[in-house]
Design a protein around this motif. Structure first.
Motif, PDB file in Angstrom:
ATOM      1  N   ASN A   9     -14.055  26.574  40.207  1.00  0.00           N
ATOM      2  CA  ASN A   9     -12.624  26.962  40.593  1.00  0.00           C
ATOM      3  C   ASN A   9     -11.756  27.237  39.198  1.00  0.00           C
ATOM      4  OD1 ASN A   9      -9.664  26.666  41.310  1.00  0.00           O
ATOM      5  ND2 ASN A   9     -10.428  27.148  43.386  1.00  0.00           N
ATOM      6  N   ARG A  44     -10.134  30.560  37.488  1.00  0.00           N
ATOM      7  CA  ARG A  44      -8.779  30.991  37.010  1.00  0.00           C
ATOM      8  C   ARG A  44      -8.651  31.228  35.603  1.00  0.00           C
ATOM      9  NH1 ARG A  44      -5.107  28.517  40.568  1.00  0.00           N
ATOM     10  NH2 ARG A  44      -5.955  27.771  42.570  1.00  0.00           N
ATOM     11  N   ARG A  79     -22.596  29.127  45.906  1.00  0.00           N
ATOM     12  CA  ARG A  79     -21.387  28.266  46.078  1.00  0.00           C
ATOM     13  C   ARG A  79     -20.836  28.106  44.913  1.00  0.00           C
ATOM     14  NH1 ARG A  79     -21.161  24.837  50.101  1.00  0.00           N
ATOM     15  NH2 ARG A  79     -20.674  22.907  48.896  1.00  0.00           N
ATOM     16  N   GLU A 135     -18.809  31.521  44.584  1.00  0.00           N
ATOM     17  CA  GLU A 135     -17.766  31.700  45.587  1.00  0.00           C
ATOM     18  C   GLU A 135     -16.734  31.010  45.081  1.00  0.00           C
ATOM     19  OE1 GLU A 135     -17.284  30.873  50.325  1.00  0.00           O
ATOM     20  OE2 GLU A 135     -18.916  30.082  49.203  1.00  0.00           O
ATOM     21  N   GLU A 136     -16.928  29.661  44.719  1.00  0.00           N
ATOM     22  CA  GLU A 136     -15.624  28.971  44.402  1.00  0.00           C
ATOM     23  C   GLU A 136     -14.847  29.405  42.953  1.00  0.00           C
ATOM     24  OE1 GLU A 136     -12.731  26.449  45.046  1.00  0.00           O
ATOM     25  OE2 GLU A 136     -14.380  26.808  46.313  1.00  0.00           O
ATOM     26  N   ARG A 156     -12.909  32.367  44.362  1.00  0.00           N
ATOM     27  CA  ARG A 156     -11.743  31.829  44.795  1.00  0.00           C
ATOM     28  C   ARG A 156     -10.765  31.386  43.793  1.00  0.00           C
ATOM     29  NH1 ARG A 156     -14.287  28.208  48.248  1.00  0.00           N
ATOM     30  NH2 ARG A 156     -14.344  29.910  49.811  1.00  0.00           N
ATOM     31  N   MET A 169      -9.175  34.531  42.350  1.00  0.00           N
ATOM     32  CA  MET A 169      -8.086  35.253  43.180  1.00  0.00           C
ATOM     33  C   MET A 169      -7.000  34.494  43.307  1.00  0.00           C
ATOM     34  SD  MET A 169      -9.762  37.968  43.927  1.00  0.00           S
ATOM     35  CE  MET A 169      -8.977  38.733  45.143  1.00  0.00           C
ATOM     36  N   ALA A 170      -6.982  33.259  43.470  1.00  0.00           N
ATOM     37  CA  ALA A 170      -5.674  32.429  43.166  1.00  0.00           C
ATOM     38  C   ALA A 170      -5.024  32.722  42.042  1.00  0.00           C
ATOM     39  CB  ALA A 170      -6.065  30.843  43.279  1.00  0.00           C
TER      40      ALA A 170
END
Length: 149
Positions: free
Chosen positions: A78, A82, A134, A137-138, A141, A144-145
């Motif tokens: 994640n 970012r 996985r 995908e994270e 995520r 996108m955040a």
């Protein structure tokens, strides 16, 4: 004349990937440096690969124990998403990075296939592919955040 047979203990996928992590990351860095879609973002090799040791740690943990699909979400993935957003990456660049990581990982296993415990190799390859998906995908995520913020 007797043939000489090299005797050694066959190793797990996790053991080989752990031992060869640095060379796998080096190969990943080499392959990324040849991908025009990725090199348009100017980063040092260290900045580009900084996230990989933690992602490998997550993968090795899964290979060594948590083998189901309900393993913990990768915080490192994640954060990587970012960071890549702030570095100017696009979502398709994240996918390309992930694909190259899978290829580099599988190439490492191919290079050391004679050392692998073959009875567990295929199930472990499936875990690697699942974990890479996985983590991607994270990563997306997180990306996108960051884009939404």
């Amino acid at each position: 004349m007797e043939s000489m047979v090299k005797l050694y203990k066959l190793e797990s996928v996790a053991t080989i990937l752990d031992r060869e992590m640095d060379s796998t990351i080096k190969e990943w860095t080499r392959q990324v440096s040849m991908a025009p879609s990725l090199t348009k973002c100017l980063l040092s090799d260290a900045d580009r690969a900084r996230h990989l040791p933690k992602l490998f740690d997550d993968l090795l943990s899964r290979l060594r124990g948590i083998r189901n699909t309900n393993s913990p979400v990768s915080i490192a993935a994640n954060l990587h998403g970012r960071l890549r957003f702030t570095q100017g990456y696009s979502a398709d660049m994240l996918v390309e990075e992930s694909r190259i990581l899978e290829v580099s990982t599988f190439n490492t296993l191919h290079l050391h296939q004679s050392e692998l415990n073959q009875t567990q190799a295929l199930p472990d390859v499936l875990i690697i592919a699942d974990e890479a998906d996985r983590q991607l995908e994270e990563t997306v995520r997180g990306f996108m955040a960051a884009a939404a913020a």
